[in-house]
Design a protein around this motif. Structure first.
Motif, mmCIF file in Angstrom:
data_model
loop_
_atom_site.group_PDB
_atom_site.id
_atom_site.type_symbol
_atom_site.label_atom_id
_atom_site.label_comp_id
_atom_site.label_asym_id
_atom_site.label_seq_id
_atom_site.Cartn_x
_atom_site.Cartn_y
_atom_site.Cartn_z
ATOM 1 N N PRO A 136 0.825 -1.225 0.000
ATOM 2 C CA PRO A 136 0.000 0.000 0.000
ATOM 3 C C PRO A 136 0.853 1.266 0.000
ATOM 4 N N GLU A 137 0.301 2.367 -0.485
ATOM 5 C CA GLU A 137 0.996 3.649 -0.429
ATOM 6 C C GLU A 137 0.975 4.134 1.023
ATOM 7 N N LEU A 138 2.127 4.604 1.522
ATOM 8 C CA LEU A 138 2.212 4.942 2.946
ATOM 9 C C LEU A 138 1.984 6.426 3.220
ATOM 10 N N GLY A 139 2.097 7.254 2.187
ATOM 11 C CA GLY A 139 1.821 8.672 2.352
ATOM 12 C C GLY A 139 2.987 9.501 2.892
ATOM 13 N N PHE A 140 4.215 9.002 2.772
ATOM 14 C CA PHE A 140 5.368 9.804 3.178
ATOM 15 C C PHE A 140 5.889 10.611 2.017
ATOM 16 N N ASP A 141 6.603 11.720 2.347
ATOM 17 C CA ASP A 141 7.208 12.465 1.248
ATOM 18 C C ASP A 141 8.520 11.802 0.831
ATOM 19 N N LEU A 142 8.962 12.179 -0.371
ATOM 20 C CA LEU A 142 10.130 11.549 -0.991
ATOM 21 C C LEU A 142 11.373 11.658 -0.105
ATOM 22 N N SER A 143 11.583 12.822 0.530
ATOM 23 C CA SER A 143 12.828 13.007 1.291
ATOM 24 C C SER A 143 12.890 12.058 2.492
ATOM 25 N N THR A 144 11.754 11.779 3.099
ATOM 26 C CA THR A 144 11.728 10.828 4.222
ATOM 27 C C THR A 144 12.075 9.426 3.739
ATOM 28 N N ILE A 145 11.492 9.043 2.603
ATOM 29 C CA ILE A 145 11.762 7.707 2.063
ATOM 30 C C ILE A 145 13.218 7.590 1.607
ATOM 31 N N GLU A 146 13.789 8.705 1.143
ATOM 32 C CA GLU A 146 15.209 8.682 0.746
ATOM 33 C C GLU A 146 16.109 8.398 1.952
ATOM 34 N N ILE A 147 15.780 8.982 3.087
ATOM 35 C CA ILE A 147 16.557 8.728 4.315
ATOM 36 C C ILE A 147 16.465 7.240 4.676
ATOM 37 N N ILE A 148 15.262 6.695 4.559
ATOM 38 C CA ILE A 148 15.063 5.278 4.886
ATOM 39 C C ILE A 148 15.801 4.380 3.881
ATOM 40 N N SER A 149 15.718 4.712 2.608
ATOM 41 C CA SER A 149 16.378 3.901 1.577
ATOM 42 C C SER A 149 17.898 3.922 1.750
ATOM 43 N N ARG A 150 18.429 5.075 2.104
ATOM 44 C CA ARG A 150 19.872 5.194 2.346
ATOM 45 C C ARG A 150 20.260 4.328 3.553
ATOM 46 N N TYR A 151 19.435 4.347 4.581
ATOM 47 C CA TYR A 151 19.682 3.514 5.774
ATOM 48 C C TYR A 151 19.664 2.031 5.395
ATOM 49 N N ILE A 152 18.725 1.640 4.558
ATOM 50 C CA ILE A 152 18.646 0.235 4.122
ATOM 51 C C ILE A 152 19.918 -0.140 3.346
ATOM 52 N N TYR A 153 20.345 0.771 2.466
ATOM 53 C CA TYR A 153 21.565 0.503 1.693
ATOM 54 C C TYR A 153 22.775 0.332 2.623
ATOM 55 N N ASP A 154 22.883 1.184 3.629
ATOM 56 C CA ASP A 154 24.077 1.225 4.492
ATOM 57 C C ASP A 154 24.093 0.155 5.590
ATOM 58 N N THR A 155 22.983 -0.502 5.823
ATOM 59 C CA THR A 155 22.903 -1.430 6.955
ATOM 60 C C THR A 155 22.995 -2.881 6.480
ATOM 61 N N ASP A 156 23.835 -3.655 7.166
ATOM 62 C CA ASP A 156 23.931 -5.080 6.846
ATOM 63 C C ASP A 156 22.958 -5.860 7.732
ATOM 64 N N PHE A 157 21.796 -6.157 7.186
ATOM 65 C CA PHE A 157 20.750 -6.813 7.984
ATOM 66 C C PHE A 157 21.023 -8.302 8.200
ATOM 67 N N THR A 158 22.004 -8.829 7.480
ATOM 68 C CA THR A 158 22.280 -10.262 7.644
ATOM 69 C C THR A 158 23.102 -10.517 8.906
ATOM 70 N N GLN A 159 23.744 -9.472 9.457
ATOM 71 C CA GLN A 159 24.608 -9.649 10.626
ATOM 72 C C GLN A 159 23.909 -9.311 11.933
ATOM 73 N N ARG A 160 22.631 -8.968 11.860
ATOM 74 C CA ARG A 160 21.957 -8.482 13.072
ATOM 75 C C ARG A 160 21.071 -9.558 13.663
ATOM 76 N N HIS A 161 20.704 -9.341 14.908
ATOM 77 C CA HIS A 161 19.805 -10.285 15.558
ATOM 78 C C HIS A 161 18.562 -9.545 16.016
ATOM 79 N N PRO A 162 17.712 -9.236 15.070
ATOM 80 C CA PRO A 162 16.550 -8.419 15.404
ATOM 81 C C PRO A 162 15.593 -9.198 16.317
ATOM 82 N N ASN A 163 14.882 -8.454 17.151
ATOM 83 C CA ASN A 163 13.919 -9.136 18.014
ATOM 84 C C ASN A 163 12.491 -9.026 17.486
ATOM 85 N N HIS A 164 12.374 -8.598 16.257
ATOM 86 C CA HIS A 164 11.054 -8.673 15.637
ATOM 87 C C HIS A 164 11.211 -8.845 14.134
#
Ligand code: HEC
Length: 118
Positions: A90-118
């Protein structure tokens, strides 16, 4: 290690972890996207890999992911298999600049090395 160097590396580590970006990501994406498991939506590691394979530079990764998340459409999706399985995001209704911050965070973070609790 001299002090100036230590300070610099400490600062750049903090910057890479960007607590504001992490908050935006966890507040708005992980309700549906588990970091490592595909449940009601593809795992973050899964869609990240798909975008990494499709877009060769960091700029392109961030640009295309942000455009898509702002306005999810079947025609511009690179994961038609996921749409078939889960339905269109679904469309979340955020502006582009907010999603850019999130996308950059996704690019920079190695999610395979983490132990998320959710
Ligand atoms: C309400 C649940 C939900 C939320 C919240 C959500 N997503 Fe999704 N997302 C999905 C589903 C379901 C799919 C798989 C179907 C599809 O690709 O449309 C998906 C697919 C994607 C894709 C693959 C795009 C493609 O090419 O098809 C990306 C990238 C993505 N999400 C990023 C995000 C980001 C970043 C956030 C947080 C800002 C987010 N999603 C929040 C449900 C969600």
């Amino acid at each position: 290690m001299n002090k100036a160097f230590f300070l610099l590396t400490t600062l750049s580590t903090l910057y890479a972890q960007d607590p504001y970006a992490a908050l935006l990501f966890h507040g708005n994406c992980t309700t549906c996207h588990h970091e490592q498991k595909t449940l009601s939506a593809p795992a973050v590691v899964t869609f990240k890999k798909r975008y990494m394979d499709a877009f060769k530079t960091k700029e392109d990764f961030i640009f295309y992911m942000s455009q898509w998340v702002v306005s999810p459409k079947k025609e511009t999706s690179i994961m038609h298999d996921a749409i078939k399985k889960h339905g269109l995001m679904p469309e979340l209704g955020f502006d582009l600049s907010t999603i850019e911050i999130i996308s950059r965070y996704i690019y920079d973070t190695d999610f395979t090395q983490r132990h998320p609790n959710h």
